[in-house]
Design an enzyme around this catalytic site. Structure first.
Site, PDB file in Angstrom:
ATOM      1  NE  ARG A  49     -47.799   8.852 -15.440  1.00 51.60           N
ATOM      2  CZ  ARG A  49     -47.822   8.934 -16.951  1.00 51.60           C
ATOM      3  NH1 ARG A  49     -47.305   8.215 -17.645  1.00 51.60           N
ATOM      4  NH2 ARG A  49     -48.147  10.079 -17.381  1.00 51.60           N
ATOM      5  CD  GLU A  65     -38.591   1.535  14.139  1.00 57.26           C
ATOM      6  OE1 GLU A  65     -39.486   1.115  14.380  1.00 57.26           O
ATOM      7  OE2 GLU A  65     -38.440   2.800  13.469  1.00 57.26           O
ATOM      8  CE  LYS A  90     -42.830  -2.447   7.527  1.00 54.20           C
ATOM      9  NZ  LYS A  90     -41.937  -0.997   7.515  1.00 54.20           N
ATOM     10  CG  HIS A 128     -36.665   6.810  12.710  1.00 51.47           C
ATOM     11  ND1 HIS A 128     -37.895   7.543  12.483  1.00 51.47           N
ATOM     12  CD2 HIS A 128     -37.327   5.306  12.607  1.00 51.47           C
ATOM     13  CE1 HIS A 128     -38.987   6.918  12.653  1.00 51.47           C
ATOM     14  NE2 HIS A 128     -38.580   5.671  12.642  1.00 51.47           N
ATOM     15  CE  LYS A 181     -46.516   3.277   5.938  1.00 54.96           C
ATOM     16  NZ  LYS A 181     -46.735   3.533   7.542  1.00 54.96           N
ATOM     17  CG  HIS A 240     -42.866   5.488  14.367  1.00 55.95           C
ATOM     18  ND1 HIS A 240     -42.853   4.338  15.119  1.00 55.95           N
ATOM     19  CD2 HIS A 240     -42.136   5.211  13.199  1.00 55.95           C
ATOM     20  CE1 HIS A 240     -41.731   3.557  14.628  1.00 55.95           C
ATOM     21  NE2 HIS A 240     -41.362   4.239  13.550  1.00 55.95           N
ATOM     22  CG  HIS A 244     -42.558  10.537  12.847  1.00 56.53           C
ATOM     23  ND1 HIS A 244     -43.295  10.244  11.972  1.00 56.53           N
ATOM     24  CD2 HIS A 244     -41.370   9.824  12.632  1.00 56.53           C
ATOM     25  CE1 HIS A 244     -43.001   8.985  11.305  1.00 56.53           C
ATOM     26  NE2 HIS A 244     -41.722   8.737  11.892  1.00 56.53           N
ATOM     27  CG  ASN A 253     -46.840   4.476  12.006  1.00 57.46           C
ATOM     28  OD1 ASN A 253     -46.018   4.597  11.790  1.00 57.46           O
ATOM     29  ND2 ASN A 253     -47.987   4.155  11.185  1.00 57.46           N
ATOM     30  CD  GLU A 291     -50.196   3.355   8.162  1.00 54.18           C
ATOM     31  OE1 GLU A 291     -49.136   3.085   7.879  1.00 54.18           O
ATOM     32  OE2 GLU A 291     -50.458   4.135   9.024  1.00 54.18           O
ATOM     33  NE  ARG A 322     -47.380  -0.432   6.269  1.00 53.90           N
ATOM     34  CZ  ARG A 322     -46.731  -0.620   5.156  1.00 53.90           C
ATOM     35  NH1 ARG A 322     -47.320  -1.192   4.014  1.00 53.90           N
ATOM     36  NH2 ARG A 322     -45.247  -0.405   4.861  1.00 53.90           N
TER      37      ARG A 322
END
Ligand code: NAD
Ligand code: MG
Length: 367
Positions: free
Chosen positions: A121, A185, A227, A270, A143, A248, A252, A245, A237, A241
């Site tokens: 966990r 980025e 960031k 990416h 993330k 993105h 993506h 993206n 997010e 936040r």
């Protein structure tokens, strides 16, 4: 060395500078227990893993260090590889005070971070990013995820690292294509919220592409600060936040539709997909009457100047890309929710974007 602090419920430092992989004291200070799993990939480990092990054992001879290597490339960011990292933790007998050390780019960082989030966990994770992209983006903010056939990063967790140590010396071996991907980025931070940084990048293009250490360190620190500021205010997010993206959702979709990039294929990686995605988001913004066309031109110019792609790769189908975009995590109640902009440095989240307008932009871009 530069340091950026990420505040919040679990504060952590981002150290940026040459030689950090050899700083055993600093590394070991983040390891609470005796079990440490070093996760890396087949490109990075032969170059740098021994240095990290030696540095750690020099500072903490009692450490039991296990190692797991994934095949390099986005195609390794899978549930199968995740299971293999978990098995490596089990084989090590890792207890709850174990530490997962991610030595590599965003693929290693996302996968190792997710394994750390799940093992018992949640155990500590230290990020040692080795690509420019992972230094400015993926290692920061917590993330973690793996990809599935249906889409990128669809399975994961928020799990902030205990520390990020970005050894800028390793950028010397990073292929130029990967440096450019990281710069996409970096440019994103200027495009979404800092017009002065956007201009600075244009002025320092030559130095950044030539691998100038000072220029790169400055770009990395400014990106991490951007960031950190956003992640501090919105760690999970729920709002702001999402601005990170920019580009993105389109990007993506391209990555998923093409099949994920791999060192052995020409599919966009990416960062490259994000470059194209930012241009599409800017074009859509202009089409919706939100932003001046000249800002799209400036963005396209800056990206192209850095050798990044600004057009959709041949052979992709607009309808198929739109279908991929419908599965984006930002969407709410089946409505497309996109990060668009009012111009350079002024991104915003737009809920419920008209799909016909998106399709029109995709049709124009796919030729
Ligand atoms: P990557 O990890 O695949 O690394 C790119 C290539 O460079 C690989 O072949 C790798 O082996 C090689 N490499 C790495 N460091 C090297 C070095 N110093 N010298 C020589 N070769 C080296 O890709 P990436 O661009 O670092 O990361 C992309 C991933 O990051 C994507 O999966 C993306 O979804 C993810 N990402 C995550 C976040 C986040 O917030 N978690 C943010 C942005 C991107
Ligand atoms: Mg990204």
């Amino acid at each position: 060395m530069k340091t950026v602090h990420v505040n919040g419920p679990v504060p952590y430092p981002i150290h940026i500078g040459p030689g950090l992989l050899d700083d055993g004291q600093r590394l070991a200070a983040r390891v609470r227990g005796r079990h440490l799993l070093l996760v890396s990939d087949t490109n990075v480990a032969p170059r740098y893993a021994a240095r990290v092990r030696d540095a750690l054992l020099g500072a903490r001879p009692d450490l039991q260090i296990g190692q797991y290597l994934l095949p390099a490339g986005e195609s390794s960011k899978t549930i199968e590889q995740f299971a293999a990292v978990i098995a490596a933790l089990a084989d090590l007998g890792a207890s709850r005070d174990a530490c997962v050390v991610a030595l590599g780019g965003g693929v290693v960082g996302d996968l190792a971070g997710f394994a750390a989030a799940c093992w018992m966990r949640g155990v500590d994770c230290v990020q040692l990013p080795t690509t420019l992209l992972s230094m400015v983006d993926s290692s920061v903010g917590g993330k973690t995820a793996v990809d599935i056939a249906q889409g990128k990063n669809l399975v994961g967790a928020f799990h902030p690292p205990r520390a990020v140590l970005a050894d800028t010396g390793v950028l010397a071996t990073l292929p130029l294509r990967e440096v450019r991907a990281g710069l996409a980025e970096v440019i994103k931070y200027g495009a979404l919220g800092d017009a002065a940084f956007f201009d600075w990048l244009g002025e320092h293009q030559r130095a950044l592409l030539d691998g100038d250490a000072d220029a790169l360190a400055e770009a990395i620190a400014r990106s991490c600060q951007h960031k950190a500021d956003i992640v501090e205010r919105d760690p999970l997010e729920r709002g702001e936040r999402a601005l990170l993206n920019l580009g993105h959702t389109f990007g993506h979709a391209i990555e998923t539709e093409q099949g994920y990039g791999h060192p052995d294929n020409d599919n966009l990686n990416h960062g490259e997909a994000v470059a194209v995605g930012m241009v599409l988001a800017a074009e859509l913004s202009t089409r919706l009457g939100m932003a001046p066309a000249q800002d799209v031109q400036a963005l396209r110019g800056l990206l192209a100047g850095f050798g990044l792609p600004v057009t959709v790769p041949a052979g992709l189908d607009p309808q198929a890309l739109l279908a991929r975009m419908r599965l984006d995590k930002k969407n709410i109640a089946g409505r497309l929710r996109l990060v668009l902009w009012r111009g350079i440095g002024q991104a915003l989240v737009v809920p419920d974007v008209d799909e016909d307008q998106v399709l029109a932009v995709l049709r124009a871009a796919c030729g």
